[in-house]
Design a protein around this motif. Structure first.
Motif, PDB file in Angstrom:
ATOM      1  N   VAL A 267      17.712  29.364  34.262  1.00 51.64           N
ATOM      2  CA  VAL A 267      18.150  30.128  35.432  1.00 51.64           C
ATOM      3  C   VAL A 267      18.873  31.383  34.942  1.00 51.64           C
ATOM      4  N   GLN A 268      18.591  32.497  35.577  1.00 53.31           N
ATOM      5  CA  GLN A 268      19.208  33.769  35.199  1.00 53.31           C
ATOM      6  C   GLN A 268      20.331  34.092  36.175  1.00 53.31           C
ATOM      7  N   ILE A 269      21.528  34.296  35.641  1.00 54.25           N
ATOM      8  CA  ILE A 269      22.703  34.566  36.473  1.00 54.25           C
ATOM      9  C   ILE A 269      23.451  35.789  35.940  1.00 54.25           C
ATOM     10  N   GLU A 270      24.269  36.364  36.813  1.00 53.51           N
ATOM     11  CA  GLU A 270      25.143  37.466  36.406  1.00 53.51           C
ATOM     12  C   GLU A 270      26.428  36.866  35.848  1.00 53.51           C
ATOM     13  N   LEU A 271      26.753  37.220  34.619  1.00 56.29           N
ATOM     14  CA  LEU A 271      27.952  36.686  33.980  1.00 56.29           C
ATOM     15  C   LEU A 271      28.590  37.756  33.119  1.00 56.29           C
ATOM     16  N   ASN A 272      29.848  38.003  33.363  1.00 56.17           N
ATOM     17  CA  ASN A 272      30.657  38.915  32.565  1.00 56.17           C
ATOM     18  C   ASN A 272      32.118  38.585  32.844  1.00 56.17           C
ATOM     19  N   TYR A 273      33.017  39.199  32.125  1.00 56.47           N
ATOM     20  CA  TYR A 273      34.417  38.780  32.258  1.00 56.47           C
ATOM     21  C   TYR A 273      35.066  39.224  33.563  1.00 56.47           C
ATOM     22  N   LEU A 274      34.456  40.174  34.286  1.00 58.67           N
ATOM     23  CA  LEU A 274      34.970  40.527  35.605  1.00 58.67           C
ATOM     24  C   LEU A 274      34.465  39.545  36.660  1.00 58.67           C
ATOM     25  N   ASP A 275      33.192  39.196  36.577  1.00 59.67           N
ATOM     26  CA  ASP A 275      32.590  38.289  37.561  1.00 59.67           C
ATOM     27  C   ASP A 275      32.956  36.825  37.334  1.00 59.67           C
ATOM     28  N   TRP A 276      33.562  36.498  36.193  1.00 56.57           N
ATOM     29  CA  TRP A 276      33.866  35.100  35.901  1.00 56.57           C
ATOM     30  C   TRP A 276      34.703  34.473  37.020  1.00 56.57           C
ATOM     31  N   ASP A 277      35.760  35.148  37.424  1.00 61.49           N
ATOM     32  CA  ASP A 277      36.621  34.623  38.491  1.00 61.49           C
ATOM     33  C   ASP A 277      36.782  35.561  39.681  1.00 61.49           C
ATOM     34  N   TYR A 278      36.216  36.786  39.593  1.00 61.09           N
ATOM     35  CA  TYR A 278      36.494  37.781  40.624  1.00 61.09           C
ATOM     36  C   TYR A 278      35.267  38.264  41.386  1.00 61.09           C
ATOM     37  N   ALA A 279      34.092  37.728  41.129  1.00 52.67           N
ATOM     38  CA  ALA A 279      32.886  38.188  41.829  1.00 52.67           C
ATOM     39  C   ALA A 279      33.024  38.017  43.332  1.00 52.67           C
ATOM     40  N   ASN A 280      33.513  36.864  43.749  1.00 53.46           N
ATOM     41  CA  ASN A 280      33.652  36.589  45.172  1.00 53.46           C
ATOM     42  C   ASN A 280      34.777  37.401  45.806  1.00 53.46           C
ATOM     43  N   GLU A 281      35.783  37.725  45.013  1.00 53.27           N
ATOM     44  CA  GLU A 281      36.881  38.551  45.541  1.00 53.27           C
ATOM     45  C   GLU A 281      36.416  39.988  45.745  1.00 53.27           C
ATOM     46  N   ILE A 282      35.558  40.456  44.840  1.00 54.48           N
ATOM     47  CA  ILE A 282      35.035  41.816  44.958  1.00 54.48           C
ATOM     48  C   ILE A 282      34.082  41.924  46.138  1.00 54.48           C
ATOM     49  N   SER A 283      33.233  40.900  46.312  1.00 57.04           N
ATOM     50  CA  SER A 283      32.286  40.868  47.433  1.00 57.04           C
ATOM     51  C   SER A 283      32.114  39.426  47.888  1.00 57.04           C
ATOM     52  N   LYS A 284      32.360  39.164  49.157  1.00 51.12           N
ATOM     53  CA  LYS A 284      32.312  37.799  49.686  1.00 51.12           C
ATOM     54  C   LYS A 284      30.916  37.191  49.598  1.00 51.12           C
ATOM     55  N   SER A 285      29.891  38.017  49.424  1.00 50.90           N
ATOM     56  CA  SER A 285      28.529  37.491  49.320  1.00 50.90           C
ATOM     57  C   SER A 285      28.147  37.142  47.892  1.00 50.90           C
ATOM     58  N   ASN A 286      29.048  37.393  46.931  1.00 56.36           N
ATOM     59  CA  ASN A 286      28.783  37.058  45.534  1.00 56.36           C
ATOM     60  C   ASN A 286      29.451  35.734  45.163  1.00 56.36           C
ATOM     61  N   VAL A 287      29.000  35.152  44.060  1.00 53.01           N
ATOM     62  CA  VAL A 287      29.524  33.863  43.600  1.00 53.01           C
ATOM     63  C   VAL A 287      30.128  34.049  42.216  1.00 53.01           C
TER      64      VAL A 287
END
Length: 468
Positions: A234-254
């Motif tokens: 499975v291909q996912i978006e992963l980086n140190y910003l999105d690790w815990d803050y993806a959903n905070e940046i955009s409610k539609s992200n995980v």
């Protein structure tokens, strides 16, 4: 950034950072920018990455020995900057160099680079033995006109034709996540999923998986279909910003931490996209760059993001769209071999640095160009990348109270004209909204363009600054 007496193309190549940087990112907003000068000097001093030192991960599903660095063919070099006339000779050269240094995973799609990526990739790879590389591509049937079995099947077979192969190593259902209704319409109800499963049984697809952008409940439901479809990766978006803050940046992200944990629990390898968030994690504000450099002066800012993604043991490969040779060399230096980050370094990035980036409140554009082309010619990603870069550098004209308003105003307007032609600027957006459904980050694109356009018009009306 300081341009001096070099050609624009040489300037763009020289100032590229880490993985990928658009013309808007590279042109900059300030003359004499310290971060730009630092990047320039780093590339001048760049050493050759060693041969025979690539770090590999073994796919637990089939024992494929995959390079931790994968080549994303989304942002290919062009003969003329910002055009769709791609430089095949340079593409060939960079693929040759990558394979010679141990990279063996190449990722593309029928929709990348105005539909030309697969063909360019196929030409470059056809000059090498088929056993030297793994090629990944996607069923990118986003358009409802391609939801039929016949059209989806045609897209699949055309990928093999363009890539000049008789089997695909890693095949993905592209950008799953909007809704289960959409998933079923694109893949299940039309019968194409059953067809792809038979193709896997026949060996023409070696690994079958999906890439994810979207809602957590859709990810969970599609992942649960592993019992039926037996996802190979499975291909996912992963980086140190999105690790815990993806959903905070955009409610539609995980959050990436959630996605990665789910895959680890099922023993499914993760292929990583957006380790640099479209270059955003290579173009940090100067004070954050200084923090990273103080810890390891010999490494580029981008290398921290790549090492972060690669340190996670469940990661099979980390994709990077490497437009220029300098990008490729820098990323090879990060992974030939990979020096894993310590637990303390991981938390330094995904807690300390990430929290400071979130505080900048940038437009979360990754420059993926899924919103393009705009039917009215607006260069959406270039506008957003330029805005974010100026904001990060502290050079956005802030109006009342900004002691350097006149200087910042002039720099912003001049640099915008340099990187975005006048007829492609935000004032040409008619708010049709065609772009918005295609954005993986769920950016309200017309609204953001309108806000930037309003700011630009205010700058033009007020050369001395707004009245108090």
């Amino acid at each position: 950034m300081e341009k001096k007496n070099i050609t624009r193309r040489a300037f763009l190549k020289l100032f590229g950072a880490g993985s990928v940087a658009t013309a808007a990112t590279l042109a900059g907003c300030k003359s004499g920018n310290k971060a730009g000068s630092q990047a320039k000097q780093e590339y001048r001093n760049q050493v050759e990455p060693p041969v025979g030192q690539m770090t590999y991960r073994v796919n637990p599903k089939n024992k494929d020995k995959v390079s931790i660095l994968g080549y994303g063919m989304m942002r290919l070099p062009s003969k003329v900057d910002n055009s769709d006339e791609f430089d095949q000779d340079m593409i060939n050269k960079q693929i040759d160099y990558a394979l010679a240094h141990g990279l063996n995973y190449i990722d593309t799609s029928p929709v990348y680079c105005q539909g030309k990526s697969e063909r360019c990739t196929g030409i470059a790879l056809s000059r090498h033995k088929r056993s030297e590389y793994f090629v990944a591509t996607k069923l990118s049937n986003f358009n409802h006109d391609y939801w039929s079995f016949e059209k989806s099947k045609e897209m699949y077979h055309n990928s093999m034709k363009e890539l000049q192969v008789d089997y695909i190593d890693y095949y993905l259902l592209h950008a799953v996540g909007g809704s289960m209704e959409e998933f079923n319409g694109r893949y299940v109800d039309n019968g194409i999923m059953d067809y792809l499963l038979k193709e896997r049984e026949a060996g023409r697809i070696r690994n079958l998986g999906f890439s994810f952008h979207g809602k957590q409940e859709v990810f969970d439901e599609v992942l649960a279909l592993d019992e039926k479809y037996h996802w190979d990766f499975v291909q996912i978006e992963l980086n140190y910003l999105d690790w815990d803050y993806a959903n905070e940046i955009s409610k539609s992200n995980v959050d990436a931490s959630y996605l990665y944990a789910k895959l680890q629990k099922k023993g499914i390898p993760a292929v990583i996209m957006e380790p640099l968030l479209g270059g955003r994690l290579a173009n940090l504000p100067q004070y954050l760059m200084t923090e990273l450099k103080s810890r390891d002066p010999e490494r580029s800012v981008a290398s921290w993001a790549f090492r972060y993604a690669g340190t996670n043991e469940g990661v099979l490969t980390v994709l990077s769209g490497m437009t220029y040779m300098e990008h490729l060399k820098d990323n090879l230096l990060s992974y030939c071999p990979l020096k894993p980050l310590t637990e303390e370094e991981m938390r330094f990035l995904d807690k300390d640095i990430a929290q400071k980036i979130v505080g900048l409140e940038n437009i979360p554009c990754n420059d993926c160009k899924y919103c393009m082309p705009c039917p009215y010619g607006v260069d959406i990603p270039a506008i957003f990348v330029h805005y974010n870069k100026c904001k990060n550098e502290g050079s956005l004209p802030m109006g009342v109270g900004d002691a350097e308003y006149r200087k910042h105003r002039r720099q912003y307007l001049i640099s915008l004209d340099r990187v975005v032609p006048r007829d492609r600027q935000p004032d040409h957006c008619i708010q049709c909204g065609q772009c918005e459904p295609h954005c993986p980050q769920s950016i309200r694109i017309p609204r953001e363009l309108a806000k930037i356009d309003e700011m630009i018009e205010s700058l033009k009306r007020n050369p001395e600054g707004p009245e108090v």
